[in-house]
Design an enzyme around this catalytic site. Structure first.
Site, PDB file in Angstrom:
ATOM      1  CB  SER A 204      -0.949  -0.047   1.200  1.00  0.00           C
ATOM      2  OG  SER A 204      -1.979   0.889   1.081  1.00  0.00           O
ATOM      3  CG  HIS A 409      -5.864  -2.689   0.855  1.00  0.00           C
ATOM      4  ND1 HIS A 409      -5.276  -2.213  -0.300  1.00  0.00           N
ATOM      5  CD2 HIS A 409      -5.221  -2.058   1.870  1.00  0.00           C
ATOM      6  CE1 HIS A 409      -4.343  -1.329   0.001  1.00  0.00           C
ATOM      7  NE2 HIS A 409      -4.280  -1.219   1.308  1.00  0.00           N
TER       8      HIS A 409
END
Length: 527
Positions: A204, A409
């Site tokens: 990320s 995610h």
């Protein structure tokens, strides 16, 4: 990712009924969007917590003692608990931030740097234990594992002259992490290990700061063997999360409000949050499903890959603090559709960038071999955003869509099957780059040795042609001159191997490796 799903999950989960804002010395910290607005709500919350505590204290509880212990241990102690060596190193950046790195040492081994996302820490690579943690996996495979901590999280809240209680300390975005934090970490690791290059793995925000590093200081591409981007961040304007898309609509208002109230830090790691996660999210708690559903709301639904027993550990280590300005920068990226520097307003942009709008980061400068790992169900990183990123990066060696429709995610870090779904392929890509470089070194050594041998033979022919006319008719060259080429050839081979090794270190792209190998083979074939 902006704002981190783990941070918001904990924000909504842990801090029900907590204080809105607490502050000291001119800087404020957000703890929760809720306040105790009524006594009845407060009593209801206390009843839930007391009930959960009773379940925890009961003799028949399901919660393993390891889970509670892991939720409370800092990263180095967590590593040592599972039988791995652990070291703590501190690095000072050029702008004075004191960063803490955690290491699973392997003397003489190839170093690998792992970098977490926003509101996260080094613990994210090891908190799921030796069977699933990427840090442990890489150590078992023989790598020297280094795990960084970005400025502002619980391990990197010190400065040579600024106190974290003051507003000036928090005046940074992910741009400064790429410009100052990563170079300091990389230089320290290479100096400590004696290696010229390292592998980089980011998740990320950990990927975004790498793009910033290479864009701002492209020379650092020479220090990276390969880069592996888990849930890569750059173009996030089409993020699918309804929560964050709604928040972006109010970005200008939220920005003005935080500046007016002098709110600078977002979601620090506190004992209150740690205790709350252990009470609310454990196996016997009636609220455990609330914990998991909040994560799914933000990151994408995937109950199949969530180890609910480990929720207290996950939500005790994260959130771990970030700058409000970091969140604002990610919000700007969502709103603008660009991957660019922080927008300071028209006037300050003109002063800072000599233009009215902030400049985009130059992704064409990311010359290292890059592997991208992404998923369809990631609400924070879209497949179209990854597609655009892949087109702009000059040396993508792998673009891997995880073959699970619900992979989200957070699954890149904490999924039950993350090892077979992602990490095994990541390791194969690392080996692939290393094997190509080894092959390049061998081929270049062979080619250079051949060239030096040919040059030596030409020199000998010229020497004989020069000496021959001056010799008497019946005198011949001594035998030692005829034997010299053998000795010189050995020297030439050694010199060529050294030169090839140096040449390999300068090969910064996978295309360099393939092209050099191909051209060398062609030369040998003609020879």
């Amino acid at each position: 990712m902006w704002p981190s799903c783990r941070g918001f999950a904990a924000l909504l989960l842990h801090c029900l009924g907590a204080l809105l804002v607490c502050g000291s010395a001119g800087a404020f910290t957000i703890l929760s969007p809720f306040s105790y607005s009524s006594l009845s709500f407060k009593n209801l919350l206390n009843s839930v917590l007391l009930s959960s505590n009773a379940n925890l204290a009961g003799g028949g509880r399901n919660l393993k003692s390891d889970v509670l212990e892991d939720a409370s241990l800092i990263t180095p102690k967590l590593i040592r608990k599972y039988g791995y060596p652990s070291e703590t190193h501190t690095v000072v950046t050029k702008d004075g931030y004191i960063l803490e790195m955690h290491r699973i040492p392997k003397k003489g081994a190839q170093p690998v740097l792992l970098m977490h996302g926003i509101l996260d820490t080094s613990a994210t690579w090891v908190l799921m234990g030796p069977k699933s943690g990427l840090g442990y996996m890489l150590s078992d495979l023989g790598y020297d594992v280094w795990m960084g901590n970005s400025r502002g999280n619980r391990y990197s809240k010190n400065h040579t002259s600024l106190n974290s209680d003051y507003q000036e300390f928090w005046d940074f975005t992910f741009h400064e992490m790429g410009k100052y934090d990563l170079p300091a970490n990389i230089d320290y690791i290479l100096s400590k290990t004696g290696y010229e290059q390292l592998h980089y793995i980011g998740h990320s925000q950990g990927t975004a700061i790498f793009w910033v590093l290479c864009s701002e200081q492209p020379a650092y591409s020479q220090k990276i063997t390969s880069m592996h981007a888990l849930a890569p961040i750059a173009y996030i304007h089409d993020m699918k999360s309804p929560l964050f898309r709604t928040l972006v609509l109010f970005l200008d208002f939220l920005t003005a409000a935080t500046r007016m109230l002098r709110i600078t830090e977002f979601m620090p790691n506190t004992k209150f949050l740690v205790d709350h996660s252990q009470v609310v999210c454990h196996d016997n708690a009636m609220t455990q499903d609330v914990c998991s559903n909040i994560l799914f709301l933000v990151a994408g639904y995937n109950s199949e890959q969530l180890n609910k027993t480990m929720l207290p550990v996950m939500l005790s280590h994260t959130p771990s603090g970030a700058s409000i300005k970091q969140l604002e920068h990610f919000g700007q990226l969502m709103k603008s559709g660009h991957f660019r520097k922080f927008d300071r307003g028209y006037l300050r942009n003109q002063l800072e960038y000599n233009r009215m709008t902030p400049p985009d980061y130059d992704l064409s400068r990311v010359k290292v071999p890059v592997a991208l790992y992404y998923s369809v169900n990631d609400l924070l990183v879209s497949t179209t955003g990854v597609d655009r990123l892949a087109r702009e990066l000059p040396n993508v060696i792998d673009k891997y869509l995880v073959p699970m429709e619900r992979f989200n995610h957070l699954d890149f870090l904490w999924a039950i099957d993350v090892k077979p779904l992602v990490y095994n392929r990541l390791v194969r890509n690392i080996r692939r780059v290393e094997n190509h470089r080894a092959k390049l070194t061998a081929n270049l050594a062979s080619y250079l040795a051949m060239q030096l041998q040919r040059q030596h033979m030409q020199n000998q022919i010229q020497l004989q042609a020069t000496l021959q006319p001056t010799l008497p008719p019946n005198v011949h060259l001594p035998h030692r001159l005829e034997q010299e080429p053998t000795i010189t050839t050995l020297t030439a081979t050694t010199t060529a191997t050294t030169a090839a090794t140096q040449a390999t270190a300068t090969a910064t792209t996978m295309e360099d490796v393939v092209d050099a190998t191909t051209s060398t083979s062609a030369i040998e074939a003609r020879a």
